[in-house]
Scaffold this active site. Structure first.
Site, PDB file in Angstrom:
ATOM      1  N   TYR A   1      12.340 -18.803  55.736  1.00  0.00           N
ATOM      2  CA  TYR A   1      11.150 -18.559  56.894  1.00  0.00           C
ATOM      3  C   TYR A   1      11.791 -18.906  58.279  1.00  0.00           C
ATOM      4  CZ  TYR A   1       7.881 -16.879  53.732  1.00  0.00           C
ATOM      5  OH  TYR A   1       6.935 -16.073  52.773  1.00  0.00           O
TER       6      TYR A   1
ATOM      7  N   ASP B   1      -0.777 -24.684  53.650  1.00  0.00           N
ATOM      8  CA  ASP B   1       0.501 -23.305  53.793  1.00  0.00           C
ATOM      9  C   ASP B   1       1.772 -24.195  53.706  1.00  0.00           C
ATOM     10  OD1 ASP B   1       0.504 -20.394  53.813  1.00  0.00           O
ATOM     11  OD2 ASP B   1       2.288 -21.300  55.043  1.00  0.00           O
TER      12      ASP B   1
ATOM     13  N   ARG C   1      -8.149 -15.327  50.400  1.00  0.00           N
ATOM     14  CA  ARG C   1      -8.115 -13.832  50.866  1.00  0.00           C
ATOM     15  C   ARG C   1      -9.156 -12.892  49.592  1.00  0.00           C
ATOM     16  NH1 ARG C   1      -2.020 -12.268  51.224  1.00  0.00           N
ATOM     17  NH2 ARG C   1      -2.016 -13.467  49.120  1.00  0.00           N
TER      18      ARG C   1
ATOM     19  N   ARG D   1     -14.019 -18.344  56.932  1.00  0.00           N
ATOM     20  CA  ARG D   1     -12.630 -18.262  57.372  1.00  0.00           C
ATOM     21  C   ARG D   1     -12.562 -18.183  58.782  1.00  0.00           C
ATOM     22  NH1 ARG D   1      -8.513 -17.553  59.600  1.00  0.00           N
ATOM     23  NH2 ARG D   1      -6.535 -16.584  59.329  1.00  0.00           N
TER      24      ARG D   1
ATOM     25  N   ARG E   1      -2.877 -18.822  44.791  1.00  0.00           N
ATOM     26  CA  ARG E   1      -3.531 -18.157  45.782  1.00  0.00           C
ATOM     27  C   ARG E   1      -4.954 -17.855  45.400  1.00  0.00           C
ATOM     28  NH1 ARG E   1      -0.230 -15.561  49.669  1.00  0.00           N
ATOM     29  NH2 ARG E   1       1.297 -17.266  50.190  1.00  0.00           N
TER      30      ARG E   1
END
Ligand code: CP3
Length: 356
Positions: free
Chosen positions: A158, A83, A38, A47, A34
């Protein structure tokens, strides 16, 4: 299908690829899970506010985001900005990613009829933007590019839970209550991971990581019976590409041996197990990736500098000069981490001489 693009010559002796193969090199390579995203202000600046899936569908933007942490931190590998739910989304399963929450499924996977929502992935048609991003990054980066996919279990969790879960109750109920359907689902997700990873390698990725982030929720016998065969098939299908294959999960200390049996070249470990203990359990030849606790990196750089430096030194000491170590966090960069802290971590790892 565009032709296979081998790792460019300039990357052949990169420290990252050498460490993945436990070949001699002079300093420990480092990258962060990551790292793209973020916590970087330059990421937030470009973004936009739409779904991350829209950003991922824009190769120019995604390539730039992939490169941002390489420029800022001087890390030794670039992780593709994408992702783990991209393939399932691309075949029309019906999954989105909610900002601040994660993957979200309007109608979760429940029954055999839902398998029809998971047709085989055709990467050139379904995810051409991912491949274009890989090509662009390979062109520009002077470090190897890591492609990735979600492992069948973590993606299944998920699709079945529909939203983040603490217990994985629905996933385990399906696994144990309808074993036939479970294995059919895992087969489809393994096929999807294989096609996606092969296409990323063909586009120029020099290594791949399979994220089984939530496999640590399983007991060893359950992992062995319901998950291991599928992850093993993913790694076996990639063997002939000869690119290093990394296998990662969180909270996996008790299943590390079984994860290793899936056949990856590098095992990612979180901070719950000391690096030397992981190598003791898995054998002296094991190539490890990890394992600084990301949470200790929280706080203003000037206040926590000494604490982080001591923890980094501890990880390096436990590796004891082994050529098979890729420095990383035990899990992803937390959004609140001050990038300056990670800049210092990279400097410290690079300054540490590796006797190999
Ligand atoms: O540097 C990188 O690692 C960038 C590429 C990357 C992303 N997701 C981008 C992303 C990678 C390798 C992933 C993998 C991924 N996605 C995993 C496995 C890694 C892990 O942390 O265990 C998982 C479990 C997911 C599913 C997912 N996607 C979650 C849990 C979230 C977090 C939600 C949030 O906002 O906290 C996402 C969204 C996501 N994927 C973000 C990024 C940069 C953040 C949201 C955004 O910018 O829109």
């Amino acid at each position: 299908m565009t032709g296979h693009r081998p790792t460019p010559d300039r990357l052949r002796d990169s420290t990252f690829l050498a460490a993945c193969r436990a070949e001699p090199h002079d300093r420990t390579p480092v990258w962060f899970m990551r790292q793209a995203g973020r916590s970087l202000p330059e990421y937030r600046a470009i973004r936009g506010s739409g779904s991350i899936l829209e950003v991922i569908a824009d190769p120019k933007l995604s390539a730039e985001i992939t490169l941002q942490p390489v420029r800022r931190y001087g890390v030794d590998a670039a992780i593709l900005y994408s992702d783990i739910v991209v393939p399932a989304h691309a075949v029309g399963f019906g999954v989105d990613v909610k900002p601040g929450i994660g993957p979200f499924v309007e109608s979760p996977f429940e029954r055999a009829a839902d398998l029809q929502r998971l047709r085989p992935l055709e990467p050139d048609i379904d995810t051409p933007y991912v491949l274009e991003t890989v090509r662009r990054v390979v062109e520009e980066a002077d470090v190897p590019v890591i492609g990735f996919a979600g492992a069948p279990f973590t993606v299944a969790s998920y699709l079945i839970e529909g939203a983040p879960s603490r217990t994985y109750g629905r996933t385990k109920a399906l696994m144990l209550g309808d074993t036939g359907l479970w294995h059919d689902l895992m087969d489809r997700l393994a096929d999807m991971a294989i096609s996606s990873l092969c296409s990323q390698i063909a586009a120029g990725a020099s290594a791949v990581q399979l994220f089984d982030s939530w496999a640590g929720t399983l007991s060893p016998p359950t992992y062995e019976k319901y998950v291991l065969p599928h992850s093993r098939r993913v790694f076996e299908s990639l063997a002939e590409t000869r690119v290093p294959r990394i296998h990662f999960g969180v909270g996996t200390s008790e299943i590390l041996g079984l994860m290793t049996a899936a056949g990856a070249d590098v095992i990612g470990i979180d901070w719950r197990i000391p690096l030397d203990e992981a190598r003791r359990r898995l054998g002296p030849e094991t190539v490890l990736q990890g394992n600084l606790d990301p949470a200790i990196c929280l706080g203003p750089a000037d206040k926590i500098e000494a604490v982080v430096a001591a923890e980094v030194a501890d990880v390096l000491a436990r590796n004891d000069g082994h050529p098979g170590h890729v420095f990383n966090l035990g899990h992803g960069v937390l959004p609140e981490i001050d990038p300056v802290v990670l800049e210092r971590v990279v400097e410290q790892v690079h300054a540490h001489p590796l006797d190999s």
